[in-house]
Design an enzyme around this catalytic site. Structure first.
Site, PDB file in Angstrom:
ATOM      1  N   CYS A  27     -33.842 103.084  10.509  1.00 46.69           N
ATOM      2  CA  CYS A  27     -33.105 104.353  10.411  1.00 46.69           C
ATOM      3  C   CYS A  27     -33.837 105.383   9.544  1.00 46.69           C
ATOM      4  CB  CYS A  27     -31.707 104.116   9.877  1.00 46.69           C
ATOM      5  SG  CYS A  27     -30.735 103.053  10.946  1.00 46.69           S
ATOM      6  N   ASN A  29     -24.013 105.832  14.783  1.00 43.34           N
ATOM      7  CA  ASN A  29     -25.283 105.746  14.062  1.00 43.34           C
ATOM      8  C   ASN A  29     -26.418 105.639  15.094  1.00 43.34           C
ATOM      9  OD1 ASN A  29     -27.569 104.893  12.714  1.00 43.34           O
ATOM     10  ND2 ASN A  29     -26.524 103.360  11.456  1.00 43.34           N
ATOM     11  N   HIS A  85     -28.743 110.685   6.837  1.00 43.51           N
ATOM     12  CA  HIS A  85     -28.628 109.733   7.942  1.00 43.51           C
ATOM     13  C   HIS A  85     -27.150 109.488   8.224  1.00 43.51           C
ATOM     14  CE1 HIS A  85     -28.936 106.359  10.500  1.00 43.51           C
ATOM     15  NE2 HIS A  85     -28.661 105.436   9.589  1.00 43.51           N
TER      16      HIS A  85
HETATM   17  N1  ACO Z   1     -12.445  96.038  13.917  1.00 43.32           N
HETATM   18  C1  ACO Z   1     -11.459  95.457  13.216  1.00 43.32           C
HETATM   19  N2  ACO Z   1     -11.683  94.663  12.157  1.00 43.32           N
HETATM   20  C2  ACO Z   1     -12.970  94.455  11.797  1.00 43.32           C
HETATM   21  C3  ACO Z   1     -14.049  95.013  12.510  1.00 43.32           C
HETATM   22  C4  ACO Z   1     -13.749  95.837  13.601  1.00 43.32           C
HETATM   23  N3  ACO Z   1     -14.699  96.438  14.339  1.00 43.32           N
HETATM   24  N4  ACO Z   1     -15.195  94.634  11.911  1.00 43.32           N
HETATM   25  C5  ACO Z   1     -14.871  93.866  10.875  1.00 43.32           C
HETATM   26  N5  ACO Z   1     -13.520  93.732  10.809  1.00 43.32           N
HETATM   27  C6  ACO Z   1     -12.719  92.985   9.848  1.00 43.32           C
HETATM   28  C7  ACO Z   1     -13.512  91.893   9.156  1.00 43.32           C
HETATM   29  O1  ACO Z   1     -13.542  90.713   9.933  1.00 43.32           O
HETATM   30  C8  ACO Z   1     -12.724  91.723   7.890  1.00 43.32           C
HETATM   31  O2  ACO Z   1     -11.584  90.941   8.156  1.00 43.32           O
HETATM   32  P1  ACO Z   1     -11.022  89.884   7.069  1.00 43.32           P
HETATM   33  O3  ACO Z   1     -10.630  90.720   5.874  1.00 43.32           O
HETATM   34  O4  ACO Z   1      -9.888  89.243   7.775  1.00 43.32           O
HETATM   35  O5  ACO Z   1     -12.175  88.969   6.782  1.00 43.32           O
HETATM   36  C9  ACO Z   1     -12.224  93.139   7.571  1.00 43.32           C
HETATM   37  O6  ACO Z   1     -12.299  93.868   8.818  1.00 43.32           O
HETATM   38  C10 ACO Z   1     -13.071  93.847   6.528  1.00 43.32           C
HETATM   39  O7  ACO Z   1     -14.439  93.688   6.873  1.00 43.32           O
HETATM   40  P2  ACO Z   1     -15.584  94.295   5.991  1.00 43.32           P
HETATM   41  O8  ACO Z   1     -16.910  93.866   6.545  1.00 43.32           O
HETATM   42  O9  ACO Z   1     -15.293  94.010   4.550  1.00 43.32           O
HETATM   43  O10 ACO Z   1     -15.370  95.846   6.248  1.00 43.32           O
HETATM   44  P3  ACO Z   1     -16.033  97.066   5.535  1.00 43.32           P
HETATM   45  O11 ACO Z   1     -15.007  97.942   4.928  1.00 43.32           O
HETATM   46  O12 ACO Z   1     -17.200  96.643   4.676  1.00 43.32           O
HETATM   47  O13 ACO Z   1     -16.629  97.887   6.760  1.00 43.32           O
HETATM   48  C11 ACO Z   1     -18.708  98.320   7.835  1.00 43.32           C
HETATM   49  C12 ACO Z   1     -17.616  97.300   7.585  1.00 43.32           C
HETATM   50  C13 ACO Z   1     -18.139  99.494   8.589  1.00 43.32           C
HETATM   51  C14 ACO Z   1     -19.799  97.661   8.693  1.00 43.32           C
HETATM   52  C15 ACO Z   1     -19.297  98.797   6.472  1.00 43.32           C
HETATM   53  O14 ACO Z   1     -19.593  97.681   5.671  1.00 43.32           O
HETATM   54  C16 ACO Z   1     -20.539  99.637   6.644  1.00 43.32           C
HETATM   55  O15 ACO Z   1     -20.497 100.715   7.190  1.00 43.32           O
HETATM   56  N6  ACO Z   1     -21.682  99.170   6.118  1.00 43.32           N
HETATM   57  C17 ACO Z   1     -22.927  99.891   6.241  1.00 43.32           C
HETATM   58  C18 ACO Z   1     -23.509  99.597   7.578  1.00 43.32           C
HETATM   59  C19 ACO Z   1     -24.661 100.520   7.940  1.00 43.32           C
HETATM   60  O16 ACO Z   1     -24.703 101.645   7.519  1.00 43.32           O
HETATM   61  N7  ACO Z   1     -25.566  99.993   8.755  1.00 43.32           N
HETATM   62  C20 ACO Z   1     -26.628 100.764   9.312  1.00 43.32           C
HETATM   63  C21 ACO Z   1     -27.823 100.783   8.466  1.00 43.32           C
HETATM   64  S1  ACO Z   1     -29.044 101.777   9.176  1.00 43.32           S
HETATM   65  C22 ACO Z   1     -30.179 100.879  10.121  1.00 43.32           C
HETATM   66  O17 ACO Z   1     -31.315 100.726   9.742  1.00 43.32           O
HETATM   67  C23 ACO Z   1     -29.777 100.322  11.444  1.00 43.32           C
END
Ligand code: ACO
Length: 350
Positions: free
Chosen positions: A110, A307, A277
């Protein structure tokens, strides 16, 4: 001597995949995705990375009024090219007919566009080349496991491009396109004439390979006479520890911006837009808070595209440019982060 952006372009595929459509594919909901990420939809390609890159590049060339024969360098920031070789930049060169251009791809996930922009500007500054086409293009849709709700909701496909030119001081065309006008821009205070000269830099690029495992995508497995078939492994899907990436982003991006602005000698208050980004609205809001700057200075389009990896910054830049929201002399800070782990930032005067 000044390095400046004389044209921008972008392309996103027509096919949209909404949160509602994803609800039919995995156990998720529109409300969850919007609340945790800010994403409402994403675009998915049926033609691939090179096609999107070429379309974005053509738009930038058109805006600048530059002919393919005038291009000296093409750098494509991508980690999802259609082929391992030839590189996407060579394919873009062939499609444009830019026969004189030196071409290579740069892989920084990214952060790919920012690293490419910084790299190209150094070649221009050194006097090696006069013009450079910098493209960020990615097809993350082919790397995700569409049954993994933790990742498949985040990504979309797209491409963005910026055309750079080295000019002598005082002899430069209007920023953002040789044909662009100030008309239609928002009514804001503009810098004094002396500070309005377009330029690029300083910039910074960082990496922490030791933490690379938190966001990874395996390429072709080893297959050779010494590897037993059962040990060969599979082509992998993108895997991510979302919370780790989140923590990494909200720490490193503001730190990078603070260091960048200190280097530039420019207070955050003077920055017209922070072009970040587009990974997650909560990450962007956290950076704004840490920088003590209003969220209105942090434009976003991730609601529509998700993204788009290396494409997200140049797509946003192109949208701002075409909407007439960038005026000559505006100070911009670009910042990105991604797999590697990599992160970086660029200061520029439009
Ligand atoms: N829909 C519903 N529930 C979900 C989903 C979904 N799509 N995905 C995860 N959950 C659930 C999980 O299973 C978890 O359930 P549990 O509490 O029963 O275990 C709960 O939701 C919370 O999950 P978390 O992973 O703690 O959620 P979080 O608030 O951290 O959000 C997210 C997840 C959106 C991925 C966040 O962590 C994030 O944006 N991280 C950064 C990711 C990013 O920017 N990546 C790109 C990098 S750039 C590159 O180089 C590609």
């Amino acid at each position: 001597m000044r390095i400046k952006i004389i044209g921008t372009g972008s392309f996103v595929p027509e096919k949209a995949l909404s949160n509602a459509a994803l609800e039919q594919m995995v156990e998720t909901s529109d409300a969850w995705i919007r609340e945790r990420t800010g994403i409402g939809s994403r675009r998915i390609t049926e033609t691939g990375t090179t096609d999107m890159a070429v379309r974005a590049a053509r738009r930038a060339m058109e805006m600048a009024g530059l002919s393919p024969g005038e291009l000296d360098l093409i750098v494509v920031g991508t980690s999802t090219g259609d082929c391992l070789f030839p590189g996407t930049a060579c394919e873009v060169q062939a499609a444009l007919g830019a026969e004189r251009a030196a071409c290579f791809d740069l892989s920084a996930a990214c952060s790919g566009f920012l690293f490419s922009l910084n790299t190209a500007s150094v070649y221009l500054e050194a006097g090696t080349y006069r013009t450079a086409l910098v493209v960020g293009a990615d097809t993350l849709s082919k790397t995700v496991d569409w049954s993994d709700r933790g990742t498949c909701i985040l990504f979309g496909d797209g491409a963005g491009a910026a055309l750079l030119e080295r000019t002598e001081s005082g002899a430069e065309p209007e920023a953002g396109g040789r044909k662009s006008e100030d008309a239609g821009r928002e009514n804001v205070d503009r810098p004094a004439a002396g500070e309005r000269e377009s330029r690029m830099g300083p910039f910074l690029m960082r990496a922490d390979g030791g933490r690379g495992g938190v966001l990874r995508c395996q390429a072709a497995p080893l297959r050779n006479p010494f590897i037993k078939e059962e040990n060969a492994g599979d082509f992998g899907y993108l895997s991510m520890n979302g919370q780790e990436v989140f923590r990494f982003a909200v720490k490193t991006v503001p730190e990078a911006l603070e260091e960048l602005l200190a280097k530039a000698g420019v207070p955050a208050e003077d920055i017209r837009y922070f072009v970040l980004h587009q990974a997650n609205e909560r990450i962007i809001a956290s950076v704004a808070k840490r920088m003590r700057q209003p969220l209105s200075k942090f434009p976003m389009n991730l609601e529509h595209y998700g993204n788009t990896s290396g494409a997200s910054i140049p797509i946003l830049l192109d949208e701002l440019n075409r909407e007439g929201r960038l005026g000559r002399g505006d100070k911009l800070a670009l910042a990105g982060f991604g797999a590697g782990l990599t992160w970086g930032a660029t200061y520029l005067v439009w």
